[in-house]
Enzyme design. Structure first.
Site, PDB file in Angstrom:
ATOM      1  N   ARG A 295       1.022  -1.252  -0.116  1.00 10.74           N
ATOM      2  CA  ARG A 295      -0.154  -0.089   0.116  1.00 10.74           C
ATOM      3  C   ARG A 295       1.088   1.427  -0.103  1.00 10.74           C
ATOM      4  NH1 ARG A 295      -5.013  -1.854   3.951  1.00 10.74           N
ATOM      5  NH2 ARG A 295      -6.163  -2.949   2.174  1.00 10.74           N
ATOM      6  N   TYR A 438      -6.183  -0.594  -6.824  1.00  9.20           N
ATOM      7  CA  TYR A 438      -5.533  -1.968  -6.344  1.00  9.20           C
ATOM      8  C   TYR A 438      -4.945  -1.502  -4.910  1.00  9.20           C
ATOM      9  CZ  TYR A 438      -1.282  -0.607  -8.992  1.00  9.20           C
ATOM     10  OH  TYR A 438      -0.069  -0.154  -9.778  1.00  9.20           O
ATOM     11  N   GLU A 439      -4.743  -2.747  -4.227  1.00  8.49           N
ATOM     12  CA  GLU A 439      -4.121  -2.668  -3.019  1.00  8.49           C
ATOM     13  C   GLU A 439      -5.120  -1.839  -1.931  1.00  8.49           C
ATOM     14  OE1 GLU A 439      -2.011  -4.760  -2.303  1.00  8.49           O
ATOM     15  OE2 GLU A 439      -1.270  -5.088  -4.217  1.00  8.49           O
ATOM     16  N   GLY A 440      -6.588  -2.133  -2.216  1.00 13.92           N
ATOM     17  CA  GLY A 440      -7.597  -1.551  -1.749  1.00 13.92           C
ATOM     18  C   GLY A 440      -7.932  -0.121  -2.165  1.00 13.92           C
TER      19      GLY A 440
END
Length: 586
Positions: A295, A438-440
């Protein structure tokens, strides 16, 4: 678009003059590290980013990746650049020294990571996730798995991937279906389908280490029943070398808006042999080691793209002649003035510069705290861990939102030429847009910040961050800027504390606004701190540039926080008032 040039001068100012990196290394006990060594690492990293990786960016976007007979072929030159990368030891920068890693401080490695993202985001992605996989294996795998796989991951001889998402399960991993069946030899048979897998296959290395989330047969329902498994592309022989092909295959390569030179794969696991990483049903906690690192690294993608766009826009604005500046003729020897002299263009350039340099400062402050967590074991370790946890969603969410804003401004400065592919500006917009997802997604980052990291934590992580910034403000030499920074910090603290007793729906409704309110406030503090430090610089461009850019930020960007603040302190009744049917016209 002009050739990318690493922002070495700004990085050196931030590390040497602003963060006092020599004293920092002494304080945390980072033996053998000093400013001179970090400057050399940055200089060598800049050469690699500029000469080996950046020239492949546009051509890689045009060529893309291909799936041929079940194997991925990456664009021309990508594999060769990777081999040069690992030969020079860049992949091992943060690796465990027990397995031939260099064990560098994060503050020495993060500048190189930013430069690689700016030079070629698609190329950087596979190396980024390998580093994250390396951390997860090092922290959670058995000694036997570490001995087999960690040296190759650290050296870069093998790459790593993260396998979470399934067609029906993205953010809500409770819906995950991939199964893992225990085998008599202590391994597991992993079966399922994963999507959006970066670097799921490539032609750079002779093996790939997949970290896969799956469920055991008797696992509890929901996220409490998820385990993590190491599933190699090729099984190893008695000498630890790739041998038999595992039951892992690439179903397809996603056709994407951007990062076209990065293979985003649909992965099929058909009874593939894997090994448990960490404890049974504790896989999500293990995966978060990888996810939290990723992140922050995704935040650096937004920062890198912003720097590349700013460089391109600045060069074009200096060359493009259009009309006369409203304040009077600036280039009488020309038929028109360069557009850099027009106030509106300067405003866009200054917005790019202020946001990019502000986020670079935030990234390096974050890296410094990662050093503190890594090297200390007293109360400083605990406090740094809290600051990192609090700042992670801000770094990921705001820095990628900022990257999209800045790259869009880059197109705007180019005008019609920015919309044409040959200039490279539109590619930066397409490439960085995924970083908000992406990655949340950034909405998830906002919910994490205001939910887990603020209200559910009782404000403890926020108070650790408040304390860190208070210490920095107390050391500022410019009294006027010190007062401004203290006022900003105090307001942010009061707003944050006011949210602790809010209703759950009000907190959820304020999430994105709180993330942006916090980011603009914190960047304001960092800009005042930087400008104070820059006033002592012997570099006139740094001294005046930081002072004037700080003034611009305070006057024209910081006021954005007021809108977010007003929404943060509002109830969510208006968000919940409209029924599902009322969204339609019929």
């Amino acid at each position: 678009m002009p050739q990318f040039k690493a922002p070495i001068t700004d990085l050196q100012f931030l590390l040497n003059d602003w963060l006092a990196i020599d004293k920092h290394y002494q304080d945390v006990g980072a033996e053998g590290m000093d400013a001179e060594l970090v400057n050399e690492i940055i200089a060598q990293g800049a050469r690699f980013a500029e000469d080996a990786v950046a020239p492949l960016n546009r051509e890689g976007d045009e060529e893309g990746c291909k799936l041929i007979d079940g194997s991925v072929k990456t664009p021309t030159g990508f594999a060769e650049a990777y081999h040069e990368y690992i030969a020079n030891g860049w992949n091992a920068m943060l690796g465990n020294p027990e397995f031939d890693g260099q064990d560098l401080p994060y503050s020495a490695a993060i500048p190189v990571h930013e430069m690689l993202n700016a030079a070629n985001l698609s190329w950087r992605l596979t190396t980024m996730l390998t580093e994250s996989a390396m951390l997860a294996v090092d922290k959670h795998a058995t000694d036997e798995l570490k001995a087999l796989y960690l040296p190759k991951l650290i050296s870069g001889e093998w790459t790593g991937t993260m396998n979470l998402t399934e067609p029906h399960a993205g953010t809500d991993l409770a819906l995950l279906n991939t199964k893992a069946i225990p085998q008599e030899d202590g391994s597991y048979s992993v079966t399922g389908n994963k999507i959006f897998i970066t670097g799921g296959d490539q032609d750079w290395t002779d093996n790939i280490v997949h970290l896969v989330l799956a469920r055991l047969p008797d696992a509890p329902a929901g996220v409490r029943g998820i385990s993590l498994f190491l599933v190699p592309k090729f099984l190893l022989d008695e000498n630890g070398e790739p041998a038999e092909k595992n039951a892992v295959s690439v179903g397809s390569i996603e056709k994407k808006m951007g990062i076209k030179a990065s293979p985003t794969c649909v992965m099929n696991y058909d009874g593939a042999k894997g090994w448990l990483v960490g404890e049974e049903n504790k896989g999500l906690a293990c995966m978060f080691t990888m996810m939290n690192d990723a992140r922050f690294q995704v935040g650096l993608q937004g920062l890198g793209a912003a720097e590349a766009s700013y460089q391109g826009a600045l060069a074009y604005a200096r060359e493009r002649l259009q009309s006369r500046a409203p304040q009077g003729v600036q280039q009488p020897e020309q038929k028109a003035d360069a557009i850099i002299h027009h106030p509106d263009v300067k405003k866009m350039l200054l917005t790019q510069k202020a946001l990019t340099e502000g986020c670079r400062a935030l990234a390096l402050l974050y890296a410094q705290q990662m050093d503190v967590e890594k090297y200390t074991s007293d109360e400083r370790h605990e406090q740094a861990a809290k600051v990192i946890a609090f700042l992670t969603p801000i770094c990921k969410g705001f820095m990628t939102d900022m990257g999209t804003e800045v790259t869009n401004l880059g197109i705007q400065i180019y005008g019609g030429h920015g919309y044409v592919r040959e200039w490279g500006m539109e590619q930066l917009v397409r490439d960085t847009r995924i970083a908000q997802l992406y990655e949340g997604t950034n909405g998830i980052q906002a919910a994490d910040l205001i939910g887990r990291k603020l209200t559910r934590d009782g404000g403890d992580m926020q108070q650790a961050t408040f304390s860190l910034l208070s210490t920095r403000i107390a050391a500022m030499s410019d009294n006027e800027k010190q007062t401004q920074a203290q006022t900003l910090l105090q307001e942010w603290n009061e707003v944050s504390q006011a949210l602790l007793g809010a209703k759950a729906e009000d907190v959820a409704g304020a999430a994105t606004d709180y993330l942006h309110y916090s980011a603009y406030s914190l960047l304001g503090i960092l800009w005042l701190d930087m400008a104070s430090a820059a006033s002592h610089s012997s570099n006139e461009h740094i001294a005046k540039g930081k002072a004037n850019t700080c003034a611009f930020y305070m006057k024209r960007i910081l006021p954005r926080k007021e809108m977010h603040k007003s929404v943060v302190l509002s109830a969510a009744d208006d968000l919940l008032a409209l029924t599902d049917q009322q969204f339609d016209y019929v």
